[in-house]
Design a protein around this motif. Sequence first.
Motif, PDB file in Angstrom:
ATOM      1  N   LEU A 170     -16.966  12.259  -4.198  1.00  0.00           N
ATOM      2  CA  LEU A 170     -16.052  11.168  -4.541  1.00  0.00           C
ATOM      3  C   LEU A 170     -15.580  10.536  -3.238  1.00  0.00           C
ATOM      4  O   LEU A 170     -14.690  11.048  -2.572  1.00  0.00           O
ATOM      5  N   ARG A 171     -16.192   9.423  -2.885  1.00  0.00           N
ATOM      6  CA  ARG A 171     -15.891   8.785  -1.609  1.00  0.00           C
ATOM      7  C   ARG A 171     -14.614   7.955  -1.705  1.00  0.00           C
ATOM      8  O   ARG A 171     -14.399   7.236  -2.689  1.00  0.00           O
ATOM      9  N   LYS A 172     -13.798   8.061  -0.713  1.00  0.00           N
ATOM     10  CA  LYS A 172     -12.572   7.261  -0.636  1.00  0.00           C
ATOM     11  C   LYS A 172     -12.931   5.879  -0.094  1.00  0.00           C
ATOM     12  O   LYS A 172     -13.577   5.753   0.941  1.00  0.00           O
ATOM     13  N   ILE A 173     -12.532   4.830  -0.798  1.00  0.00           N
ATOM     14  CA  ILE A 173     -12.794   3.475  -0.338  1.00  0.00           C
ATOM     15  C   ILE A 173     -11.714   3.089   0.677  1.00  0.00           C
ATOM     16  O   ILE A 173     -10.519   3.112   0.346  1.00  0.00           O
ATOM     17  N   PRO A 174     -12.096   2.727   1.910  1.00  0.00           N
ATOM     18  CA  PRO A 174     -11.105   2.507   2.974  1.00  0.00           C
ATOM     19  C   PRO A 174     -10.504   1.098   2.975  1.00  0.00           C
ATOM     20  O   PRO A 174     -10.084   0.608   4.019  1.00  0.00           O
ATOM     21  N   PHE A 175     -10.471   0.455   1.829  1.00  0.00           N
ATOM     22  CA  PHE A 175      -9.885  -0.876   1.708  1.00  0.00           C
ATOM     23  C   PHE A 175      -9.128  -0.982   0.392  1.00  0.00           C
ATOM     24  O   PHE A 175      -9.426  -0.286  -0.578  1.00  0.00           O
ATOM     25  N   LYS A 176      -8.145  -1.885   0.382  1.00  0.00           N
ATOM     26  CA  LYS A 176      -7.494  -2.295  -0.851  1.00  0.00           C
ATOM     27  C   LYS A 176      -7.844  -3.756  -1.096  1.00  0.00           C
ATOM     28  O   LYS A 176      -7.712  -4.591  -0.197  1.00  0.00           O
ATOM     29  N   PHE A 177      -8.290  -4.053  -2.304  1.00  0.00           N
ATOM     30  CA  PHE A 177      -8.659  -5.410  -2.677  1.00  0.00           C
ATOM     31  C   PHE A 177      -7.625  -5.939  -3.670  1.00  0.00           C
ATOM     32  O   PHE A 177      -7.305  -5.253  -4.647  1.00  0.00           O
ATOM     33  N   SER A 178      -7.122  -7.125  -3.427  1.00  0.00           N
ATOM     34  CA  SER A 178      -6.078  -7.690  -4.293  1.00  0.00           C
ATOM     35  C   SER A 178      -6.355  -9.153  -4.598  1.00  0.00           C
ATOM     36  O   SER A 178      -6.650  -9.947  -3.688  1.00  0.00           O
ATOM     37  N   TYR A 179      -6.262  -9.514  -5.872  1.00  0.00           N
ATOM     38  CA  TYR A 179      -6.316 -10.919  -6.254  1.00  0.00           C
ATOM     39  C   TYR A 179      -4.974 -11.575  -5.961  1.00  0.00           C
ATOM     40  O   TYR A 179      -3.905 -10.985  -6.193  1.00  0.00           O
ATOM     41  N   VAL A 180      -5.022 -12.805  -5.484  1.00  0.00           N
ATOM     42  CA  VAL A 180      -3.842 -13.647  -5.336  1.00  0.00           C
ATOM     43  C   VAL A 180      -4.052 -14.840  -6.260  1.00  0.00           C
ATOM     44  O   VAL A 180      -5.045 -15.568  -6.129  1.00  0.00           O
ATOM     45  N   PHE A 181      -3.144 -15.028  -7.218  1.00  0.00           N
ATOM     46  CA  PHE A 181      -3.381 -16.034  -8.251  1.00  0.00           C
ATOM     47  C   PHE A 181      -2.060 -16.545  -8.810  1.00  0.00           C
ATOM     48  O   PHE A 181      -1.000 -15.951  -8.629  1.00  0.00           O
ATOM     49  N   GLU A 182      -2.153 -17.665  -9.508  1.00  0.00           N
ATOM     50  CA  GLU A 182      -0.996 -18.259 -10.167  1.00  0.00           C
ATOM     51  C   GLU A 182      -1.193 -18.242 -11.675  1.00  0.00           C
ATOM     52  O   GLU A 182      -2.333 -18.243 -12.166  1.00  0.00           O
ATOM     53  N   CYS A 183      -0.072 -18.236 -12.400  1.00  0.00           N
ATOM     54  CA  CYS A 183      -0.071 -18.378 -13.851  1.00  0.00           C
ATOM     55  C   CYS A 183       0.612 -19.698 -14.217  1.00  0.00           C
ATOM     56  O   CYS A 183       1.379 -20.253 -13.420  1.00  0.00           O
ATOM     57  N   GLU A 184       0.366 -20.164 -15.415  1.00  0.00           N
ATOM     58  CA  GLU A 184       0.851 -21.483 -15.816  1.00  0.00           C
ATOM     59  C   GLU A 184       2.370 -21.576 -15.889  1.00  0.00           C
ATOM     60  O   GLU A 184       2.935 -22.665 -15.815  1.00  0.00           O
ATOM     61  N   ASP A 185       3.065 -20.435 -16.040  1.00  0.00           N
ATOM     62  CA  ASP A 185       4.520 -20.473 -16.162  1.00  0.00           C
ATOM     63  C   ASP A 185       5.240 -20.160 -14.859  1.00  0.00           C
ATOM     64  O   ASP A 185       6.458 -19.988 -14.837  1.00  0.00           O
ATOM     65  N   ASN A 186       4.488 -20.073 -13.764  1.00  0.00           N
ATOM     66  CA  ASN A 186       5.111 -19.729 -12.485  1.00  0.00           C
ATOM     67  C   ASN A 186       4.170 -20.133 -11.360  1.00  0.00           C
ATOM     68  O   ASN A 186       3.053 -19.610 -11.277  1.00  0.00           O
ATOM     69  N   ASP A 187       4.590 -21.054 -10.515  1.00  0.00           N
ATOM     70  CA  ASP A 187       3.718 -21.490  -9.429  1.00  0.00           C
ATOM     71  C   ASP A 187       3.829 -20.605  -8.198  1.00  0.00           C
ATOM     72  O   ASP A 187       3.158 -20.841  -7.195  1.00  0.00           O
ATOM     73  N   LYS A 188       4.672 -19.583  -8.255  1.00  0.00           N
ATOM     74  CA  LYS A 188       4.727 -18.602  -7.181  1.00  0.00           C
ATOM     75  C   LYS A 188       3.582 -17.613  -7.356  1.00  0.00           C
ATOM     76  O   LYS A 188       3.430 -17.006  -8.423  1.00  0.00           O
ATOM     77  N   PRO A 189       2.737 -17.437  -6.356  1.00  0.00           N
ATOM     78  CA  PRO A 189       1.549 -16.590  -6.528  1.00  0.00           C
ATOM     79  C   PRO A 189       1.882 -15.135  -6.850  1.00  0.00           C
ATOM     80  O   PRO A 189       2.871 -14.580  -6.356  1.00  0.00           O
ATOM     81  N   HIS A 190       1.051 -14.544  -7.687  1.00  0.00           N
ATOM     82  CA  HIS A 190       1.085 -13.110  -7.947  1.00  0.00           C
ATOM     83  C   HIS A 190       0.030 -12.450  -7.052  1.00  0.00           C
ATOM     84  O   HIS A 190      -0.982 -13.045  -6.720  1.00  0.00           O
ATOM     85  N   ARG A 191       0.285 -11.209  -6.705  1.00  0.00           N
ATOM     86  CA  ARG A 191      -0.675 -10.414  -5.931  1.00  0.00           C
ATOM     87  C   ARG A 191      -0.857  -9.096  -6.671  1.00  0.00           C
ATOM     88  O   ARG A 191       0.105  -8.362  -6.891  1.00  0.00           O
TER      89      ARG A 191
END
Length: 272
Positions: A170-191
């Motif tokens: 079970l290899r440990k992945i040495p990175f974290k991947f995160s989406y940065v996106f907006e939703c229609e009810d909030n223009d402040k980005p989610h991560r």
Amino acid sequence: MSDQYSKTKVLITVMTYPHPSRGYQELVCTAGITEQGEWIRLYPIDYRYRPRAQQFRKYQWIEIELLPYGAGNDRRKESRKPNLETMRPLGEPLSTKHGWQERRHIIDAMPVHTVKRLQALYDEQRVSLGIVRPSKVLDLEIAPADPDWKPEWQAVFSQLRLFGPPQKTLRKIPFKFSYVFECEDNDKPHRAMIEDWELGVLWLNEVDRLGDEQKAAESVRHKFLNELCALERDTRFFMGTVFPYNTWVVLGVFWPPQENLESSNVVQHSLF
């Protein structure tokens, strides 16, 4: 509270990258949709240690016996404890032919929320699984992570190698991947971090192909940002909370072709 199992059919839509476990060697967060159109989380499942005949795939129906809500420590609304010995895949995974029609028949019938609404539903009803259709996908961030498992997990691995069944790598992945996106009810980005097993497998395959961990991470970024979230895709995120906290992460991505490109409200910002 009944302690009787009930037989349930579930379409598997979510499988996260495995993480270590003291009691099960490793566990995979697995979730799906029942025949009644309800979200359900199956936990615990030691997927890679199941017999081959029990190893289902995403978008495949399975039949399994489940205990009622509240039978385990996880009190999130959708969580059910499975009787793993009864798990049985049914037929082949639903096809992506004809514009993913078989898969869309199930997924399109499920409610779509914003992150803000999902957070409210968690507070109101302990809802911990749901679908989000981003109004705009801004980026996929890559951050370094510890390349090794924590010492406590390494100790567990050592103990299991001595006393447990044969250990799978079970290899440990040495990175974290995160989406940065907006939703229609909030223009402040989610991560939101991505926990999808497919991302982990893609990174491992790209490391083998390219021979470089950072280049492999960039290749993953390109696919998950520029292909899964392309203009011609009707991109939706399967999202869920991390137990025991109300932290929402992306557990998987549903990315069928747009049925009508002109009506698309998913905007992809090109970074290349």
